[in-house]
Design a protein around this motif. Structure first.
Motif, PDB file in Angstrom:
ATOM      1  N   MET A   1       0.843  -1.175   0.000  1.00 32.55           N
ATOM      2  CA  MET A   1       0.000   0.000   0.000  1.00 32.55           C
ATOM      3  C   MET A   1       0.891   1.242   0.000  1.00 32.55           C
ATOM      4  O   MET A   1       1.838   1.330   0.756  1.00 32.55           O
ATOM      5  CB  MET A   1      -0.879  -0.032   1.259  1.00 32.55           C
ATOM      6  CG  MET A   1      -1.964   1.006   1.268  1.00 32.55           C
ATOM      7  SD  MET A   1      -3.089   0.766   2.656  1.00 32.55           S
ATOM      8  CE  MET A   1      -4.138  -0.486   1.979  1.00 32.55           C
ATOM      9  N   SER A   2       0.589   2.190  -0.869  1.00 32.39           N
ATOM     10  CA  SER A   2       1.413   3.385  -0.954  1.00 32.39           C
ATOM     11  C   SER A   2       0.542   4.620  -0.801  1.00 32.39           C
ATOM     12  O   SER A   2      -0.398   4.837  -1.545  1.00 32.39           O
ATOM     13  CB  SER A   2       2.144   3.409  -2.301  1.00 32.39           C
ATOM     14  OG  SER A   2       3.000   4.503  -2.345  1.00 32.39           O
ATOM     15  N   GLY A   3       0.868   5.419   0.200  1.00 35.77           N
ATOM     16  CA  GLY A   3       0.129   6.640   0.450  1.00 35.77           C
ATOM     17  C   GLY A   3       1.078   7.793   0.648  1.00 35.77           C
ATOM     18  O   GLY A   3       2.261   7.728   0.287  1.00 35.77           O
ATOM     19  N   GLN A   4       0.573   8.864   1.255  1.00 34.79           N
ATOM     20  CA  GLN A   4       1.383  10.059   1.477  1.00 34.79           C
ATOM     21  C   GLN A   4       2.604   9.783   2.342  1.00 34.79           C
ATOM     22  O   GLN A   4       3.701  10.258   2.045  1.00 34.79           O
ATOM     23  CB  GLN A   4       0.546  11.150   2.137  1.00 34.79           C
ATOM     24  CG  GLN A   4      -0.419  11.847   1.225  1.00 34.79           C
ATOM     25  CD  GLN A   4      -1.126  12.972   1.950  1.00 34.79           C
ATOM     26  OE1 GLN A   4      -1.575  12.818   3.082  1.00 34.79           O
ATOM     27  NE2 GLN A   4      -1.221  14.112   1.293  1.00 34.79           N
ATOM     28  N   ILE A   5       2.426   9.037   3.417  1.00 35.46           N
ATOM     29  CA  ILE A   5       3.545   8.784   4.318  1.00 35.46           C
ATOM     30  C   ILE A   5       4.569   7.878   3.644  1.00 35.46           C
ATOM     31  O   ILE A   5       5.778   8.116   3.749  1.00 35.46           O
ATOM     32  CB  ILE A   5       3.076   8.205   5.672  1.00 35.46           C
ATOM     33  CG1 ILE A   5       2.141   9.196   6.384  1.00 35.46           C
ATOM     34  CG2 ILE A   5       4.261   7.841   6.549  1.00 35.46           C
ATOM     35  CD1 ILE A   5       2.757  10.570   6.669  1.00 35.46           C
ATOM     36  N   ASP A   6       4.123   6.881   2.919  1.00 32.44           N
ATOM     37  CA  ASP A   6       5.068   6.031   2.188  1.00 32.44           C
ATOM     38  C   ASP A   6       5.832   6.848   1.148  1.00 32.44           C
ATOM     39  O   ASP A   6       7.036   6.646   0.956  1.00 32.44           O
ATOM     40  CB  ASP A   6       4.352   4.857   1.523  1.00 32.44           C
ATOM     41  CG  ASP A   6       3.971   3.778   2.517  1.00 32.44           C
ATOM     42  OD1 ASP A   6       4.736   3.553   3.475  1.00 32.44           O
ATOM     43  OD2 ASP A   6       2.911   3.156   2.339  1.00 32.44           O
ATOM     44  N   SER A   7       5.158   7.787   0.498  1.00 33.32           N
ATOM     45  CA  SER A   7       5.837   8.657  -0.460  1.00 33.32           C
ATOM     46  C   SER A   7       6.870   9.526   0.248  1.00 33.32           C
ATOM     47  O   SER A   7       7.971   9.740  -0.271  1.00 33.32           O
ATOM     48  CB  SER A   7       4.825   9.555  -1.185  1.00 33.32           C
ATOM     49  OG  SER A   7       3.977   8.780  -1.985  1.00 33.32           O
ATOM     50  N   ARG A   8       6.517  10.025   1.430  1.00 28.57           N
ATOM     51  CA  ARG A   8       7.451  10.844   2.199  1.00 28.57           C
ATOM     52  C   ARG A   8       8.674  10.019   2.619  1.00 28.57           C
ATOM     53  O   ARG A   8       9.810  10.496   2.545  1.00 28.57           O
ATOM     54  CB  ARG A   8       6.742  11.432   3.432  1.00 28.57           C
ATOM     55  CG  ARG A   8       7.605  12.318   4.275  1.00 28.57           C
ATOM     56  CD  ARG A   8       7.971  13.603   3.555  1.00 28.57           C
ATOM     57  NE  ARG A   8       8.835  14.393   4.421  1.00 28.57           N
ATOM     58  CZ  ARG A   8       9.845  15.125   4.002  1.00 28.57           C
ATOM     59  NH1 ARG A   8      10.105  15.221   2.713  1.00 28.57           N
ATOM     60  NH2 ARG A   8      10.575  15.798   4.844  1.00 28.57           N
ATOM     61  N   LEU A   9       8.457   8.790   3.050  1.00 29.91           N
ATOM     62  CA  LEU A   9       9.570   7.907   3.409  1.00 29.91           C
ATOM     63  C   LEU A   9      10.498   7.692   2.211  1.00 29.91           C
ATOM     64  O   LEU A   9      11.723   7.761   2.349  1.00 29.91           O
ATOM     65  CB  LEU A   9       9.048   6.571   3.935  1.00 29.91           C
ATOM     66  CG  LEU A   9       8.424   6.604   5.322  1.00 29.91           C
ATOM     67  CD1 LEU A   9       7.595   5.346   5.573  1.00 29.91           C
ATOM     68  CD2 LEU A   9       9.492   6.770   6.397  1.00 29.91           C
ATOM     69  N   ALA A  10       9.916   7.465   1.039  1.00 31.78           N
ATOM     70  CA  ALA A  10      10.725   7.263  -0.173  1.00 31.78           C
ATOM     71  C   ALA A  10      11.512   8.530  -0.501  1.00 31.78           C
ATOM     72  O   ALA A  10      12.698   8.464  -0.848  1.00 31.78           O
ATOM     73  CB  ALA A  10       9.821   6.861  -1.335  1.00 31.78           C
ATOM     74  N   GLU A  11      10.852   9.678  -0.368  1.00 29.04           N
ATOM     75  CA  GLU A  11      11.497  10.972  -0.613  1.00 29.04           C
ATOM     76  C   GLU A  11      12.710  11.168   0.309  1.00 29.04           C
ATOM     77  O   GLU A  11      13.740  11.709  -0.100  1.00 29.04           O
ATOM     78  CB  GLU A  11      10.443  12.058  -0.340  1.00 29.04           C
ATOM     79  CG  GLU A  11      10.709  13.428  -0.844  1.00 29.04           C
ATOM     80  CD  GLU A  11       9.507  14.314  -0.507  1.00 29.04           C
ATOM     81  OE1 GLU A  11       9.671  15.211   0.340  1.00 29.04           O
ATOM     82  OE2 GLU A  11       8.417  14.103  -1.079  1.00 29.04           O
ATOM     83  N   LEU A  12      12.578  10.713   1.554  1.00 33.05           N
ATOM     84  CA  LEU A  12      13.651  10.835   2.538  1.00 33.05           C
ATOM     85  C   LEU A  12      14.695   9.727   2.411  1.00 33.05           C
ATOM     86  O   LEU A  12      15.699   9.731   3.126  1.00 33.05           O
ATOM     87  CB  LEU A  12      13.066  10.822   3.957  1.00 33.05           C
ATOM     88  CG  LEU A  12      12.202  12.026   4.344  1.00 33.05           C
ATOM     89  CD1 LEU A  12      11.462  11.764   5.651  1.00 33.05           C
ATOM     90  CD2 LEU A  12      13.060  13.284   4.449  1.00 33.05           C
ATOM     91  N   GLY A  13      14.433   8.761   1.529  1.00 36.41           N
ATOM     92  CA  GLY A  13      15.370   7.653   1.339  1.00 36.41           C
ATOM     93  C   GLY A  13      15.371   6.669   2.496  1.00 36.41           C
ATOM     94  O   GLY A  13      16.375   6.008   2.754  1.00 36.41           O
TER      95      GLY A  13
END
Length: 156
Positions: A1-13
């Protein structure tokens, strides 16, 4: 599942691992109503404690803050499990409890636990701002330098 927080985690590496299984007679998290209590998380990465020893003797504040951040990543792993994979269910990081293994004269506990606190704000924004305790202790499991637990409000 990919949401805003998962996107933020990816952005932060940030790569969040699977939630670690408990090593004794307890569970990684408990939900009661809309609150999730997350058991203390050590700075484990790839099954090994990243930072061992005592602050004030063996470990620098900077290295311990990195370890506290890793403990925070492991909190997020437990939280993801508690949320059924959807970290967008997080309403608020309510409280972190930080434990620092240290010598009796060590007094920079807050600087160490900032590693976990800063992570929560980086990942969850204002919802990551929390109450906190940062305390010293003579030892922690597996000779870890830090351990962090959490109380989190989630939505259904």
């Amino acid at each position: 599942m990919s949401g805003q927080i998962d996107s933020r985690l990816a952005e932060l590496g940030i790569d969040v691992p699977q939630a670690a299984a408990p090593v004794a007679n307890y569970v990684g998290w408990v939900r009661t109503g809309n609150l999730v209590v997350i058991s203390g998380q050590l700075p484990l990465k790839d099954g090994k404690v990243t930072t061992t020893g005592l602050l004030g003797r063996d470990v620098s504040v900077e290295d311990a803050a990195v370890a506290a951040r890793q403990s925070g990543i492991n909190i997020i792993a437990q939280l993801r499990a508690a949320c059924g994979g959807d970290l967008d269910k997080v309403v608020r990081i309510v409280r972190l409890g930080g434990f620092v293994a240290c010598t009796p004269d060590f007094t920079d506990h807050p600087k160490v636990i900032n590693g976990a606190s800063d992570l929560m704000v980086d990942v969850f924004g204002d919802a990551g701002r929390h109450a906190r305790a940062a305390v010293g202790c003579p030892s922690l499991p597996l000779n870890a330098a830090v351990e962090v637990d959490a109380l989190v409000e989630i939505r259904d």
